[in-house]
Every structure is written in C-alpha cells, then in structure tokens.
Design an enzyme around this catalytic site. Sequence first.
Site, PDB file in Angstrom:
ATOM      1  N   SER A   1     -20.571  -2.003 -21.286  1.00  0.00           N
ATOM      2  CA  SER A   1     -21.942  -2.211 -20.821  1.00  0.00           C
ATOM      3  C   SER A   1     -21.936  -3.474 -19.974  1.00  0.00           C
ATOM      4  CB  SER A   1     -22.882  -2.363 -22.020  1.00  0.00           C
ATOM      5  OG  SER A   1     -24.217  -2.420 -21.585  1.00  0.00           O
ATOM      6  N   GLU A   2     -22.356  -3.377 -18.712  1.00  0.00           N
ATOM      7  CA  GLU A   2     -22.046  -4.450 -17.759  1.00  0.00           C
ATOM      8  C   GLU A   2     -22.787  -5.764 -18.012  1.00  0.00           C
ATOM      9  OE1 GLU A   2     -23.198  -1.431 -16.777  1.00  0.00           O
ATOM     10  OE2 GLU A   2     -24.782  -1.611 -15.276  1.00  0.00           O
ATOM     11  N   ASN A   3     -23.731  -5.754 -18.944  1.00  0.00           N
ATOM     12  CA  ASN A   3     -24.359  -7.025 -19.303  1.00  0.00           C
ATOM     13  C   ASN A   3     -23.469  -7.854 -20.229  1.00  0.00           C
ATOM     14  OD1 ASN A   3     -25.019  -4.857 -21.138  1.00  0.00           O
ATOM     15  ND2 ASN A   3     -26.346  -6.277 -22.198  1.00  0.00           N
TER      16      ASN A   3
END
Lengths: 233, 218
Positions: free
Chosen positions: B46-48
């Site tokens: 998840s790119e966060n």
Amino acid sequence: MAGFDKVVSSYEEAMAGLEDNMTVIAGGFGLCGIPENLIAEIKRKGTKGLTLVSNNCGVDDFGLGVLLPDRQIKKIIASYVGENAEFERQMMSGELEVELTPQGTLAEKMRAGGAGIPAFYTATGYGTPVAEGKEEREFDGRHYILEPAITGDFAIVKAWKADRYGNLVFRKTARNFNPMAATAGKITVVEVEEIVEPGELDPDQIHTPGIYVNRLIQGSFEKRIEQRTVREK
Amino acid sequence: MALSREQLAQRVAQELQDGYYVNLGIGIPTLVANYVPKGMEVMLQSENGLLGMGEFPTEAELDADLINAGKQTVTMATGASIFDSAESFAMIRGGHVDLTVLGAFEVDVNGNIASYMIPGKLIKGMGGAMDLVAGADNIIVTMTHASKHGVSKLLSNCTLPLTGKGCIKKVLTDLAFIEIKEGKFHLLERAPGVSVEEIAKLTEGELVIPDNVPEMQF
C-alpha cells in the site's frame, strides 16, 4: 530551551515566526498522521498567502481544509485533492492555485530538499502534463524528467513519540510523509503524543534523528478516520 | 456475458504467483485480494507506507494510524513492514513490486494510459498512479472495454491527458484479456459467451485476432 532540548510550552511558541506568503511543508496522508494542532494554530494565527506542500488538503472541517474558509492558502502542491467542497470551489474559481504532483515525486522532492539535492531525474510523469516545461533526458534508452527539490520556511510534522532532543518515532502508517517533511523545513516543528527523556528511546529504533527538529510539543489528538472500514466478528 | 467486477478480480488473481509483492489500485483491483489462491503467499503493498496489508479491522482492532492508500482502515498481515512515503516509492519506482493492478479511463496501442484527469471536470489528482505505471514492468490495467454508450476505451491514441507513456502491456476488460505489443492490441482471451466480433466492434485501436481465442476459465 537549552542545549538540545527542543520542547516548547505552547502552540503559539511552536509556530512563532510563521509569516504571510511563506511555504509550509506538512506531513500526513489523508487525515492519517497530520499535525492537526499545528494546523489549528496556523488557522488561529490567520497567516495568509501560504504555499502548502502536502500530499492532500484535508476535508472541509479537519486537517489542512480548515485553512480554506479564511483563504489562508494561496497555492497547494499535492498529489490528490478535492475531498472537500470549499477546496473545489476555490480551485474552480481560480482563487486557489493547485500544482498536482505525483505522490512518489512529491515524497522525493521533500527528501531531496532536506538532503541538499537540488533536483533529480525520474521517469514518473514523462510524456504527461506533469512533464510540461521540464527538462527531459535519456539514460540507457529510458526517458526521464528533471524535478526540482522542495524546501519550506516551516515544516509541520506529527510523530508518535519523541525524546526532548527531538529524536522521533512514528507509529504505523501515520509515518507516511512526516520523516521527509521533517528534513525539508528551515524551521521544523513537531507535535507528538508523548515526550520522554533523552536515553529512553532505543537509538536503533529512532526513525528521524533530532538534528532535523527545531521545536517539539506534546499535544492531544482527535485522529479522525476518513474511511472507517470494519469487518464483522 | 461481460465479466462482473468480481470476475475481473478473479481473472487478475490467476496472474498472481507465490511470493509476489503486489500493489492494488483503488476499486476493482482492491477486490483481487479476495481471490488469492489457497496455499499461495502474496504480500500487498500500500503506497502510503505498508507492505503486508491485511484485511479490514474488527471494531476492536480499529486504528486511526493504520490505513491503506484509499484511506480505509486496515490491519497488518503477519510479516508486514512499515516505511515512509519516499521508501515506498523507491520500491515502486525501483521496480521491486512484482505486479501492479490499476484502473484506467483509456489505453492505446502504444501502451499509453489515461486514468487521472478528465478536462473540464473536477481534477482530483494522480496520487501514486504516475509513479506506479512508470516504475512497474508487470502491470495489469482493469477497465470496462467501452463506455455505457458503446464508445471504445481501447484506442489508437488516448484522447485524455496521459498518466504514463508506453508503459502498459496487459489490459483486462469486462470483455477480453489483451496484450499490447508492437503498436497493436493482441486478443488473448475472451469473456465467457462474448464473441470475437463483439470485442472487435468495441475496440477502436488495431486488434490482432489469432485463429483460436479461448474463453476465460474460472
């Protein structure tokens, strides 16, 4: 304050020196890990003409969105915006300038800014509207664009824990942009849930060394959830 | 019959391999997580700043400090790791993610993708999509083949502002699984009960149709 002790006693003191038309870099992703009380202090001060650098711009009544009604933001550099009606209105009417920046490029711009790197090449955005007006260059047959770094007059950061020297530990995905933001401010202000004495944090577990931190304050946080999703059982 | 959202996710899941690190975009791609084959280990990025995303939390597990890129509350899978956004995109840009699945408005025969902006409408931003398409080698785009009015989204040239140039090689639509190479669409599979003619009619860009186009198997 004495020596390496970064702790200040009030939010007013924490944001002292913030003036109209300055650039402020803010940590946070959506409403997760945002320096909510530092943002509230900017609202209270009424500072105007700000350029905000942040992945998002909050919602109508929380996060950076609270700076919109009094037109405190002149320009925002972000990757994803528009979760609030007032933002949309100001953007459509041209009152608010929006510079959309790919999320990874935004993170790297902050990281580079804090690390003394003036610009970097990235393949992200090549051949898209993001590349307009930017230098392009080929390395090993691939196309890249030159992206300038970002620094701020202020950086506002939310961490979980700190010692009085400003060594920071973040918690879960509330880390996000905060470590990069912390490096890229001329004055970096950090608010945390808990401040401990120097020596109490394991040096091996510190995410951001205190050298990047100028002011530190302990606050209490609402930590609003933007998309509350739960499963049964 | 055109594929349902669930079937799209199921078909994408067939492309997973044991030990894959996978980034799933918002919408249909997110559903892929529900169809990871039994006995296979896949880690979701998840790119966060989370590698090893777990399922949604129970009320008791709910944590405001733990969200996914869609800002939904999530949990961490066993063996998860947490990192900052620069590190996250170093993984993505550096080509370390094995499979990226994301949606689009349009793709074209040159592998261009438009997915973030319709001029004149509210522009919300590209988020991490430009980094994902620029950094990943193995990308599957999931989308409907045509608009409700029958206008093809598989074009000779994208009409909307691009998210990435020349970076898409595989497209799964509700009608077909298509590979993009040498400036053409190549029909690999068709949705059950959907004819090659129907797919050809709704594909504006040049489509190469082999003699035998198998139906997707579920």
